[in-house]
Design a protein around this motif. Structure first.
Motif, short mmCIF file in Angstrom:
data_model
loop_
_atom_site.label_atom_id
_atom_site.label_comp_id
_atom_site.label_asym_id
_atom_site.label_seq_id
_atom_site.Cartn_x
_atom_site.Cartn_y
_atom_site.Cartn_z
N LEU A 35 77.35 85.19 -4.69
CA LEU A 35 76.52 85.48 -5.85
C LEU A 35 75.68 84.27 -6.20
CD1 LEU A 35 79.32 86.96 -8.11
CD2 LEU A 35 77.41 88.27 -7.22
N LEU A 36 74.56 84.50 -6.85
CA LEU A 36 73.83 83.38 -7.43
C LEU A 36 74.71 82.76 -8.50
CD1 LEU A 36 70.21 84.78 -7.77
CD2 LEU A 36 70.89 82.79 -6.45
N SER A 38 76.23 81.36 -11.92
CA SER A 38 76.05 81.75 -13.32
C SER A 38 76.71 80.69 -14.20
CB SER A 38 76.68 83.13 -13.59
OG SER A 38 76.02 84.11 -12.85
N SER A 50 76.11 90.31 -17.04
CA SER A 50 76.32 89.57 -15.79
C SER A 50 77.70 89.84 -15.18
CB SER A 50 76.12 88.07 -16.02
OG SER A 50 77.01 87.57 -16.98
N HIS A 85 66.57 84.57 -8.71
CA HIS A 85 66.60 85.32 -9.95
C HIS A 85 67.69 86.38 -9.89
CE1 HIS A 85 62.63 83.68 -11.05
NE2 HIS A 85 62.39 83.76 -9.74
N ALA A 86 68.35 86.59 -11.01
CA ALA A 86 69.35 87.66 -11.14
C ALA A 86 68.99 88.50 -12.36
CB ALA A 86 70.75 87.10 -11.28
N ASP A 88 70.32 91.71 -14.59
CA ASP A 88 71.49 92.55 -14.85
C ASP A 88 71.19 93.57 -15.93
OD1 ASP A 88 73.59 91.01 -13.25
OD2 ASP A 88 72.85 89.45 -14.56
N ARG A 101 72.87 95.19 -10.82
CA ARG A 101 72.43 93.79 -10.71
C ARG A 101 71.54 93.66 -9.48
NH1 ARG A 101 74.67 88.55 -12.18
NH2 ARG A 101 74.21 86.97 -10.63
N GLU A 103 69.71 90.70 -7.26
CA GLU A 103 69.61 89.26 -7.01
C GLU A 103 68.50 89.01 -6.00
OE1 GLU A 103 73.27 87.53 -5.76
OE2 GLU A 103 74.36 88.21 -7.52
N HIS A 105 67.31 86.16 -3.95
CA HIS A 105 67.63 84.82 -3.45
C HIS A 105 66.37 84.20 -2.83
CE1 HIS A 105 72.15 84.99 -3.59
NE2 HIS A 105 71.83 86.25 -3.79
N GLN A 119 67.86 89.62 -0.58
CA GLN A 119 68.20 90.24 -1.85
C GLN A 119 69.57 90.92 -1.77
OE1 GLN A 119 65.09 91.31 -0.27
NE2 GLN A 119 64.26 89.43 -1.15
#
Length: 200
Positions: A35-36, A38, A50, A85-86, A88, A101, A103, A105, A119
């Protein structure tokens, strides 16, 4: 009843801790299915949108619908080149909840790790028993021009136990099916656990 709930939480945490593999600690800094980051989000207490990616079990504890956007940036030579960017979106409905969600990347073009954009689209559902137990299931799909990062499918299971207002425990088994990309690149399974203690 509270003692039974506390005993259940402690037994569940001991079981999860015993099942964590030693190689999960020694894995690479980043994996295709990570995951990116947080920052500031605690596994056991996150009750916002999130949670779709971080802990699906907590979605059912959300007080209201939420749309959230997070941008993570690192320098080109960062040890963990996880940036992007994420977005949610999640909403509760009685004792159930669901969310989505996306994402995006955007890794640096130099340095360690992937160089192509990719992504992840993640969806999650959750349900709770009263206010003390939440169970969640998440699914994720990867999309990329890079075959080593495209076509992955991961399934995540999570549980959160809250025997009272000041104690919470969460356990997440992320991508337990070990996702595989279109050309056979294998992702990683990971286990996470977290405690929250707020006596005041």
């Amino acid at each position: 009843m509270r003692r039974a709930r506390l005993g259940f939480a402690l037994a569940l945490s001991a079981l999860l801790a015993a099942s964590v593999r030693s190689d999960a600690v020694a894995q690479a800094p980043t994996a295709t299915n990570d995951l990116l980051p947080s920052p500031g989000r605690a596994l056991a207490s996150i009750d916002d949108a999130s949670a779709v990616g971080l802990n699906p079990a907590n979605l059912a504890f959300m007080p209201a619908p939420e749309l959230r956007w997070m941008w993570t940036y690192t320098g080109a030579q960062a040890r963990l080149p996880m940036r992007g960017h994420a977005i949610d979106l999640a909403a509760p409905l009685w004792f159930l909840a669901g969310g989505l969600r996306v994402e995006l990347h955007n890794p640096p073009s130099i340095g360690a790790g992937p160089r192509e954009n990719f992504q992840w689209v993640r969806a999650a559902v959750s349900g709770r028993v009263d206010q003390w137990l939440g169970l969640g299931l998440g699914m994720g799909w990867s999309v990329s021009q890079d075959g080593s990062r495209d076509g992955m499918f991961g399934v995540t299971a999570a549980a959160t136990v809250r025997p009272n207002d000041w104690l919470s425990w969460s356990g997440v088994v992320r991508d337990f099916n070990i996702p595989t990309s279109r050309i056979g690149f294998i992702g990683l399974r990971s286990w996470e656990t977290g405690f929250q203690f707020r006596p005041i």
